[in-house]
Write an enzyme that holds these catalytic residues in place. Structure first.
Site, PDB file in Angstrom:
ATOM      1  N   LYS A 233       0.820  -1.222   0.000  1.00 26.88           N
ATOM      2  CA  LYS A 233       0.000   0.000   0.000  1.00 26.88           C
ATOM      3  C   LYS A 233       0.847   1.262   0.000  1.00 26.88           C
ATOM      4  O   LYS A 233       2.038   1.235   0.280  1.00 26.88           O
ATOM      5  CB  LYS A 233      -0.976  -0.036   1.186  1.00 26.88           C
ATOM      6  CG  LYS A 233      -2.155  -0.975   0.908  1.00 26.88           C
ATOM      7  CD  LYS A 233      -3.270  -0.841   1.898  1.00 26.88           C
ATOM      8  CE  LYS A 233      -4.422  -1.778   1.492  1.00 26.88           C
ATOM      9  NZ  LYS A 233      -5.488  -1.798   2.499  1.00 26.88           N
ATOM     10  N   ARG A 267      -3.749  -9.812   5.342  1.00 25.82           N
ATOM     11  CA  ARG A 267      -4.167  -9.871   3.935  1.00 25.82           C
ATOM     12  C   ARG A 267      -3.019  -9.370   3.076  1.00 25.82           C
ATOM     13  O   ARG A 267      -2.569  -8.236   3.259  1.00 25.82           O
ATOM     14  CB  ARG A 267      -5.417  -9.001   3.753  1.00 25.82           C
ATOM     15  CG  ARG A 267      -6.002  -8.985   2.357  1.00 25.82           C
ATOM     16  CD  ARG A 267      -7.229  -8.089   2.312  1.00 25.82           C
ATOM     17  NE  ARG A 267      -7.800  -8.005   0.992  1.00 25.82           N
ATOM     18  CZ  ARG A 267      -7.382  -7.180   0.040  1.00 25.82           C
ATOM     19  NH1 ARG A 267      -6.386  -6.359   0.267  1.00 25.82           N
ATOM     20  NH2 ARG A 267      -7.955  -7.184  -1.145  1.00 25.82           N
TER      21      ARG A 267
HETATM   22  C1  YH5 Z   1      -7.975  -4.091   3.489  1.00 18.53           C
HETATM   23  O1  YH5 Z   1      -7.060  -3.405   3.943  1.00 18.53           O
HETATM   24  N1  YH5 Z   1      -7.797  -3.487   1.009  1.00 18.53           N
HETATM   25  S1  YH5 Z   1      -8.347  -3.371  -1.653  1.00 18.53           S
HETATM   26  C2  YH5 Z   1      -3.434  -0.226  -3.018  1.00 18.53           C
HETATM   27  C3  YH5 Z   1      -2.234  -0.890  -3.175  1.00 18.53           C
HETATM   28  C4  YH5 Z   1      -2.135  -2.225  -2.823  1.00 18.53           C
HETATM   29  C5  YH5 Z   1      -3.233  -2.877  -2.337  1.00 18.53           C
HETATM   30  C6  YH5 Z   1      -1.117   0.930  -4.200  1.00 18.53           C
HETATM   31  N2  YH5 Z   1      -9.526  -4.719   0.359  1.00 18.53           N
HETATM   32  C7  YH5 Z   1      -8.328  -4.109   2.101  1.00 18.53           C
HETATM   33  O2  YH5 Z   1      -5.481  -4.107  -1.312  1.00 18.53           O
HETATM   34  N3  YH5 Z   1     -10.114  -5.647   2.543  1.00 18.53           N
HETATM   35  C8  YH5 Z   1      -8.553  -3.868  -0.014  1.00 18.53           C
HETATM   36  O3  YH5 Z   1      -1.102  -0.327  -3.665  1.00 18.53           O
HETATM   37  C9  YH5 Z   1      -9.390  -4.880   1.697  1.00 18.53           C
HETATM   38  N4  YH5 Z   1      -8.739  -4.864   4.300  1.00 18.53           N
HETATM   39  C10 YH5 Z   1      -9.779  -5.621   3.842  1.00 18.53           C
HETATM   40  N5  YH5 Z   1     -10.472  -6.353   4.718  1.00 18.53           N
HETATM   41  C11 YH5 Z   1      -6.927  -2.282  -1.620  1.00 18.53           C
HETATM   42  C12 YH5 Z   1      -5.614  -2.971  -1.668  1.00 18.53           C
HETATM   43  C13 YH5 Z   1      -4.435  -2.221  -2.190  1.00 18.53           C
HETATM   44  C14 YH5 Z   1      -4.546  -0.898  -2.522  1.00 18.53           C
END
Ligand code: YH5
Length: 288
Positions: A233, A267
Site C-alpha cells: 500500500k 491480507r
Molecule cells: C484491506 O485493507 N484493502 S483493496 C493499493 C495498493 C495495494 C493494495 C497501491 N480490500 C483491504 O489491497 N479488505 C482492499 O497499492 C481490503 N482490508 C480488507 N479487509 C486495496 C488494496 C491495495 C490498494
C-alpha cells in the site's frame, strides 16, 4: 501477540467458513486475488480465469490459509461497476477454486447480490470494505451465515483520500468497528463470525495509518479477531518512496509489526515471504 480477546478465546480458535476451517489459533495468511482490470499493484493487466486460478493455487501451495477474491476496485478514484460485471469476474473463479482448493475462499464485495451469489458458488467469508452498510447487506450476510470482516473507511472510495480528518483516529476507528459489530449482532450474526479491520489506506493520511499501526492493539477491546491489509500500500510509497513493484520487503516489515501489535489475519500479495517471516516471529515469542 495475536492472541484472541478473552471473550472469544478458547472456543473459537477455528472459524467455520461455509464448511471450510480457518485456524485462528495462530496468525492466518489471506492471499489477495484481485480480478479487477486496474490491479496494477498485482502486475497490471486483466487476468484470464485460468491465470487467476493458477495464482490462487500457487498462493495456497505457499501456505495461504484463505484466498480473498475481489472483482471491484476500491482504489481512490475508481469507478463503480454493476453487480453483474462484478459477478462475471468473480463467480467463474470462485466455482473453480471451490473445486480445486481445500482452504476457504472469501469474497471482497459490498454488494448484497454479489455476497449471495458468491457464497452460493462456494465463498465462505464476506470481506466488506463498507462494513455491511449498503442497503440489505446486514440481512443478506446474516442469512448466509458465513463470517464477515467489517472494515473501517472514512468517506467513499471516490473521494476518501481528498482530506481525511480525525480528532483521534484510533478512538474513531475503534468506535466505528464496535458500532458495526453491534449492528451485526442485532441483525442476528453470530459473535464468533465477526472480524474487524482498521482499513489501512481507506480515508486516512500517512500519519493516520502510522498511528493506527502503532496502536493496533487498541482494537482488541472491540472483542473480535483483527484482520489487516498493508501489503504494497501507499503507506510504503509515502514513507520511504518505493514504487508499487518494489514494496515486498517493506510489506513484510509492516506485516510483522501488525502481528506484534495483535493482528490475527494478514491480507497480502506475497504469501511465501510473509508467511515465513510471520512464522519466525511467532516462534520467537511462542513461549514468552
Ligand atoms: C484491506 O485493507 N484493502 S483493496 C493499493 C495498493 C495495494 C493494495 C497501491 N480490500 C483491504 O489491497 N479488505 C482492499 O497499492 C481490503 N482490508 C480488507 N479487509 C486495496 C488494496 C491495495 C490498494
Amino acid at each position: 501477540m495475536a492472541t484472541l480477546p478473552a471473550s472469544t478465546s478458547g472456543n473459537t480458535t477455528v472459524m467455520d467458513c461455509g464448511g471450510r476451517s480457518l485456524n485462528l489459533g495462530r496468525v492466518a495468511v489471506m492471499g489477495i486475488l484481485n480480478l479487477t482490470p486496474d490491479s496494477f499493484s498485482d502486475g497490471g493487466l486483466f487476468m484470464s480465469r485460468d491465470q487467476a486460478v493458477g495464482r490462487a493455487l500457487k498462493m495456497a501451495d505457499e501456505g495461504a490459509d484463505i484466498i480473498d477474491v475481489g472483482g471491484e476496485s476500491t482504489r481512490p478514484g475508481a469507478l463503480a461497476i454493476s453487480a453483474q460485471e462484478e459477478l462475471d469476474r468473480v463467480l467463474p473463479v470462485i466455482e473453480a477454486l471451490r473445486r480445486e482448493l481445500e482452504i476457504p475462499i472469501s469474497i471482497d464485495t459490498s454488494k448484497p447480490r454479489v455476497m449471495h451469489e458468491a457464497v452460493s458458488a462456494g465463498a465462505g467469508m464476506i470481506n466488506d470494505v463498507k462494513a455491511l452498510r449498503e442497503d440489505n447487506a446486514l440481512a443478506t450476510a446474516a442469512a448466509l451465515d458465513v463470517p464477515v470482516c467489517l472494515m473501517h473507511m472514512q468517506g467513499e472510495p471516490r473521494s476518501m483520500q481528498t482530506n481525511p480528518i480525525y480528532e483521534d483516529v484510533v478512538v474513531e476507528v475503534r468506535n466505528f468497528l464496535s458500532i458495526r459489530r453491534q449492528a451485526c449482532l442485532d441483525a442476528g450474526i453470530d459473535e464468533k463470525k465477526i472480524l474487524i479491520d482498521p482499513g489501512f489506506g481507506f480515508g486516512k493520511t500517512l500519519e493516520h495509518n502510522l498511528e493506527l499501526l502503532r496502536n493496533l492493539s487498541g482494537l482488541k477491546s472491540v472483542g473480535a479477531p483483527v484482520l489487516v491489509g498493508l501489503s504494497r500500500k501507499s503507506i510504503i510509497g509515502k514513507s520511504i518512496g518505493l514504487p508499487v513493484d518494489k514494496r515486498l520487503h517493506a510489506s513484510v516489515a509492516l506485516a510483522i509489526l501488525a502481528v506484534r501489535n495483535g493482528a490475527n489475519i494478514i491480507r497480502l500479495h506475497d504469501v511465501a515471504a510473509t508467511r515465513e517471516a510471520v512464522r519466525m516471529v511467532e516462534a520467537v515469542y511462542r513461549a514468552a
